[in-house]
Design an enzyme around this catalytic site. Structure first.
Site, PDB file in Angstrom:
ATOM      1  N   GLN A  78       1.543 -37.823  44.532  1.00  0.00           N
ATOM      2  CA  GLN A  78       1.369 -37.899  45.974  1.00  0.00           C
ATOM      3  C   GLN A  78       0.364 -38.991  46.338  1.00  0.00           C
ATOM      4  OE1 GLN A  78       0.701 -34.190  47.968  1.00  0.00           O
ATOM      5  NE2 GLN A  78       0.919 -35.129  49.963  1.00  0.00           N
ATOM      6  N   PHE A  79       0.882 -40.217  46.522  1.00  0.00           N
ATOM      7  CA  PHE A  79       0.020 -41.344  46.850  1.00  0.00           C
ATOM      8  C   PHE A  79      -0.664 -41.168  48.209  1.00  0.00           C
ATOM      9  CE2 PHE A  79       3.807 -42.599  49.109  1.00  0.00           C
ATOM     10  CZ  PHE A  79       3.348 -43.326  50.204  1.00  0.00           C
ATOM     11  N   THR A  80      -0.114 -40.328  49.079  1.00  0.00           N
ATOM     12  CA  THR A  80      -0.699 -40.166  50.407  1.00  0.00           C
ATOM     13  C   THR A  80      -2.086 -39.529  50.366  1.00  0.00           C
ATOM     14  OG1 THR A  80       0.444 -38.063  50.763  1.00  0.00           O
ATOM     15  CG2 THR A  80       1.544 -40.060  51.553  1.00  0.00           C
TER      16      THR A  80
END
Length: 150
Positions: A78-80
């Site tokens: 989850q790069f967010t």
């Protein structure tokens, strides 16, 4: 590197119409890799996650780890988690690791968790995913490598 660790009684991930991973008791771990993260940071993060003692013992104290309770990990990239929301209303993700490098680190994370003796189920890197989970507690721990390893 940022990891959001949620204690669950069950969880699953689906992508493109198929289940990619499913667990019973354990952790859902949302993992975001920063541009400067490397395998050493990942190793320390995996050790911290796999050794967290947040399951209740016979005295109702959070004192047991995943291995103590036979738990599993559902690992979701989850790069967010690296969102920078300092200016404006549209987050910037410039501090997130680029896709190809992040995919390699994500695969190493899966291998490291499995090498620790735990079952590790996965999301689908770079895909739109649907996560279903039943939080237990709820217990949510946020681990930020810049605060705990540097």
């Amino acid at each position: 590197m940022i990891a959001v660790v949620q204690r669950v009684s069950k969880a699953s991930c689906s992508a493109e119409g198929r289940v990619t991973g499913s667990i019973g008791k354990g952790f859902v771990v949302f993992l975001g890799c920063g541009a400067d993260d490397d395998e050493e940071v990942l190793r320390k993060m995996v050790q911290k996650i796999t050794r967290l003692r947040v399951f209740r013992d016979g005295n109702d104290k959070m004192n047991l780890s995943l291995s103590d309770v036979g738990g599993s990990v559902l690992l979701i990239s989850q790069f967010t988690l690296l969102a920078d929301c300092k200016s404006g209303n549209r987050p910037s993700f410039s501090s997130a690791m680029k896709g190809e490098d992040a995919a390699k680190l994500y695969e190493k994370a899966i291998a490291m968790i499995r090498e620790s003796g735990l079952d590790c189920q996965c999301g689908a890197f770079g895909k739109h995913m649907a996560i279903e989970q039943v939080n237990d507690g709820p217990v949510t721990i946020i681990l930020d490598s810049s605060h705990i390893f540097h």
